[in-house]
Scaffold this active site. Sequence first.
Site, PDB file in Angstrom:
ATOM      1  N   TYR A  73       0.846  -1.194   0.000  1.00  0.00           N
ATOM      2  CA  TYR A  73       0.000   0.000   0.000  1.00  0.00           C
ATOM      3  C   TYR A  73       0.881   1.244   0.000  1.00  0.00           C
ATOM      4  O   TYR A  73       1.731   1.398   0.882  1.00  0.00           O
ATOM      5  CB  TYR A  73      -0.918  -0.002   1.229  1.00  0.00           C
ATOM      6  N   HIS A 112      -4.785   5.202  -2.635  1.00  0.00           N
ATOM      7  CA  HIS A 112      -5.994   6.013  -2.776  1.00  0.00           C
ATOM      8  C   HIS A 112      -5.615   7.360  -3.370  1.00  0.00           C
ATOM      9  O   HIS A 112      -4.588   7.933  -2.988  1.00  0.00           O
ATOM     10  CB  HIS A 112      -6.652   6.245  -1.407  1.00  0.00           C
TER      11      HIS A 112
END
Length: 169
Positions: A73, A112
């Site tokens: 991530y 994101h």
Amino acid sequence: MTRGRIELGDITQHNIKQLKKLNQVVFPVTYNDKFYKDVLEVGELAKLAYYNDIVIGAVCCRVDTSENQRRLYIMTLGCLAPYRRLGIGTVMLEHVLKICHDDGNFDNVFLHVQVNNEGAIRFYEKFGFEIVEEKKNYYKRIEPADAYVLQKSFRQPKAMQNGEAEKKS
């Protein structure tokens, strides 16, 4: 303008304040003390970016083992505005992708991005990332609050792998 020297350096107790300051300037969200404490523990997964020996960017990642996958991530990847479009983001992202490649056990890498951040979306798409999901109200204190999940996959689902293996034999 001549090309400057781009280098990545470790984040340590001695320069963590530079990372905090950089993140305050680059990102519309504030990161808590736990974020910075964790960054000090991840080694190669967090780097400061230097342009001619000046800190102008940083990338911070963590290993995520959700959804029965081992994923990387990207928590933050950013660069000061005057230094954008000089290849610094590319150097940082290539560092992350090399970690994934060298490790060989990541299913994908994801992050994101605010839905209106077209520059970031185009940047990641150049490296093979795809929008795989939209998260409504992902961000708490910024507008728009929605985020896209961008992901680059390294492995196909198990069923696909078996089918591919049969074709080759």
